[in-house]
Design a protein around this motif. Structure first.
Motif, PDB file in Angstrom:
ATOM      1  N   ASP A  80       0.831  -1.208   0.000  1.00 12.70           N
ATOM      2  CA  ASP A  80       0.000   0.000   0.000  1.00 12.70           C
ATOM      3  C   ASP A  80       0.866   1.260   0.000  1.00 12.70           C
ATOM      4  N   GLU A  83       1.209   2.752  -3.515  1.00 16.29           N
ATOM      5  CA  GLU A  83       0.037   3.187  -4.285  1.00 16.29           C
ATOM      6  C   GLU A  83       0.181   4.671  -4.620  1.00 16.29           C
ATOM      7  N   PRO A  84      -0.448   5.121  -5.719  1.00 15.36           N
ATOM      8  CA  PRO A  84      -0.264   6.508  -6.163  1.00 15.36           C
ATOM      9  C   PRO A  84      -0.854   7.563  -5.237  1.00 15.36           C
ATOM     10  N   ASP A  85      -1.853   7.196  -4.419  1.00 16.68           N
ATOM     11  CA  ASP A  85      -2.413   8.172  -3.482  1.00 16.68           C
ATOM     12  C   ASP A  85      -3.021   7.440  -2.290  1.00 16.68           C
ATOM     13  N   ALA A  86      -3.290   8.205  -1.237  1.00 20.81           N
ATOM     14  CA  ALA A  86      -3.778   7.633   0.012  1.00 20.81           C
ATOM     15  C   ALA A  86      -5.140   6.974  -0.141  1.00 20.81           C
ATOM     16  N   ALA A  87      -6.014   7.538  -0.950  1.00 18.29           N
ATOM     17  CA  ALA A  87      -7.346   6.956  -1.124  1.00 18.29           C
ATOM     18  C   ALA A  87      -7.263   5.578  -1.768  1.00 18.29           C
ATOM     19  N   ARG A  88      -6.449   5.463  -2.797  1.00 12.69           N
ATOM     20  CA  ARG A  88      -6.276   4.150  -3.440  1.00 12.69           C
ATOM     21  C   ARG A  88      -5.600   3.186  -2.477  1.00 12.69           C
TER      22      ARG A  88
END
Length: 123
Positions: A80, A83-88
Protein backbone atom coordinates in the motif's frame (compact mmCIF):
# COMPACT_ATOMS: atom_id res chain seq x y z
CA UNK A 1 8.84 -22.01 -11.38
CA UNK A 2 11.73 -19.77 -10.30
CA UNK A 3 12.33 -17.03 -12.84
CA UNK A 4 14.50 -13.94 -12.90
CA UNK A 5 13.10 -10.86 -11.22
CA UNK A 6 11.63 -8.66 -12.47
CA UNK A 7 9.88 -10.63 -15.19
CA UNK A 8 9.51 -9.08 -18.62
CA UNK A 9 6.68 -8.91 -21.14
CA UNK A 10 6.71 -12.17 -23.06
CA UNK A 11 8.38 -14.17 -20.32
CA UNK A 12 6.67 -17.16 -18.73
CA UNK A 13 4.37 -17.13 -15.75
CA UNK A 14 2.27 -19.91 -14.20
CA UNK A 15 -0.64 -18.54 -16.25
CA UNK A 16 1.07 -18.25 -19.61
CA UNK A 17 3.17 -15.61 -21.38
CA UNK A 18 3.14 -12.24 -19.64
CA UNK A 19 1.33 -9.55 -21.61
CA UNK A 20 1.42 -6.67 -19.14
CA UNK A 21 3.47 -5.68 -16.07
CA UNK A 22 2.67 -3.12 -13.38
CA UNK A 23 5.37 -2.34 -10.79
CA UNK A 24 4.05 -2.51 -7.21
CA UNK A 25 7.25 -1.43 -5.50
CA UNK A 26 10.89 -2.42 -5.80
CA UNK A 27 10.28 -6.12 -5.10
CA UNK A 28 6.83 -6.84 -6.59
CA UNK A 29 5.05 -6.57 -9.93
CA UNK A 30 1.53 -7.37 -11.04
CA UNK A 31 1.49 -9.55 -14.15
CA UNK A 32 -1.35 -10.29 -16.52
CA UNK A 33 -1.68 -12.86 -19.27
CA UNK A 34 -4.37 -13.65 -21.80
CA UNK A 35 -6.24 -15.71 -19.22
CA UNK A 36 -5.15 -14.88 -15.66
CA UNK A 37 -2.47 -13.16 -13.62
CA UNK A 38 -1.15 -12.31 -10.22
CA UNK A 39 1.78 -10.85 -8.35
CA UNK A 40 5.41 -11.87 -8.72
CA UNK A 41 7.80 -11.02 -5.89
CA UNK A 42 11.59 -11.15 -5.73
CA UNK A 43 13.31 -13.82 -3.66
CA UNK A 44 14.30 -11.08 -1.19
CA UNK A 45 10.64 -10.11 -0.80
CA UNK A 46 9.54 -13.74 -0.56
CA UNK A 47 11.83 -14.14 2.46
CA UNK A 48 9.83 -11.37 4.22
CA UNK A 49 6.53 -13.22 3.74
CA UNK A 50 5.59 -15.70 6.50
CA UNK A 51 6.93 -19.11 5.43
CA UNK A 52 3.58 -20.93 5.65
CA UNK A 53 2.29 -18.56 2.95
CA UNK A 54 5.11 -19.06 0.44
CA UNK A 55 2.95 -21.68 -1.27
CA UNK A 56 -0.81 -22.20 -1.39
CA UNK A 57 -3.05 -24.39 -3.52
CA UNK A 58 -2.79 -21.75 -6.27
CA UNK A 59 0.56 -20.06 -5.75
CA UNK A 60 4.23 -20.77 -5.16
CA UNK A 61 7.85 -19.88 -5.92
CA UNK A 62 7.22 -16.15 -5.63
CA UNK A 63 4.06 -16.16 -7.77
CA UNK A 64 0.74 -15.23 -6.08
CA UNK A 65 -2.42 -15.63 -8.18
CA UNK A 66 -4.83 -12.75 -8.60
CA UNK A 67 -8.03 -14.08 -7.04
CA UNK A 68 -7.24 -15.58 -3.60
CA UNK A 69 -3.54 -15.02 -2.99
CA UNK A 70 -2.60 -11.52 -4.24
CA UNK A 71 -3.34 -10.12 -0.79
CA UNK A 72 -0.58 -12.18 0.83
CA UNK A 73 2.32 -10.20 -0.64
CA UNK A 74 0.27 -7.00 -0.66
CA UNK A 75 -0.12 -7.06 3.12
CA UNK A 76 3.11 -8.83 4.05
CA UNK A 77 5.25 -6.42 2.04
CA UNK A 78 3.28 -3.25 2.76
CA UNK A 79 2.60 -2.62 -0.91
CA UNK A 80 0.00 0.00 0.00
CA UNK A 81 2.98 2.32 0.54
CA UNK A 82 3.58 2.27 -3.22
CA UNK A 83 0.04 3.19 -4.29
CA UNK A 84 -0.26 6.51 -6.16
CA UNK A 85 -2.41 8.17 -3.48
CA UNK A 86 -3.78 7.63 0.01
CA UNK A 87 -7.35 6.96 -1.12
CA UNK A 88 -6.28 4.15 -3.44
CA UNK A 89 -3.93 2.77 -0.78
CA UNK A 90 -6.80 2.61 1.73
CA UNK A 91 -9.16 1.02 -0.79
CA UNK A 92 -6.76 -1.69 -1.93
CA UNK A 93 -5.55 -2.36 1.63
CA UNK A 94 -9.16 -2.91 2.75
CA UNK A 95 -9.72 -5.28 -0.19
CA UNK A 96 -6.56 -7.17 0.76
CA UNK A 97 -7.73 -7.51 4.37
CA UNK A 98 -11.10 -8.82 3.15
CA UNK A 99 -9.40 -11.30 0.79
CA UNK A 100 -7.08 -12.65 3.48
CA UNK A 101 -9.91 -13.00 5.96
CA UNK A 102 -11.94 -14.94 3.41
CA UNK A 103 -9.28 -17.21 1.86
CA UNK A 104 -6.54 -17.37 4.52
CA UNK A 105 -8.25 -16.68 7.88
CA UNK A 106 -5.74 -18.78 9.79
CA UNK A 107 -2.99 -16.37 8.66
CA UNK A 108 -4.87 -13.09 9.10
CA UNK A 109 -3.02 -12.11 12.28
CA UNK A 110 0.40 -12.76 10.73
CA UNK A 111 -0.53 -10.45 7.85
CA UNK A 112 -2.03 -7.70 10.02
CA UNK A 113 -5.55 -8.43 8.78
CA UNK A 114 -7.10 -9.30 12.11
CA UNK A 115 -7.92 -5.75 13.31
CA UNK A 116 -9.67 -2.78 11.76
CA UNK A 117 -10.76 -3.32 8.16
CA UNK A 118 -12.04 0.20 7.59
CA UNK A 119 -9.55 0.60 4.77
CA UNK A 120 -6.84 2.18 6.85
CA UNK A 121 -3.36 1.19 5.63
CA UNK A 122 -1.10 -0.30 8.26
CA UNK A 123 1.98 1.38 9.69
Amino acid sequence: MLCPFPPTVGSSSPWGPIQHLTPLGPDAVAVSTASHGGIRVSLTALARIPEPLHATAYSGAGWFEEDCDWAIPYLALGLDAFEPDAARAAEVWAAAVHTVRRYHPQHAAALGADGDAEGRPHG
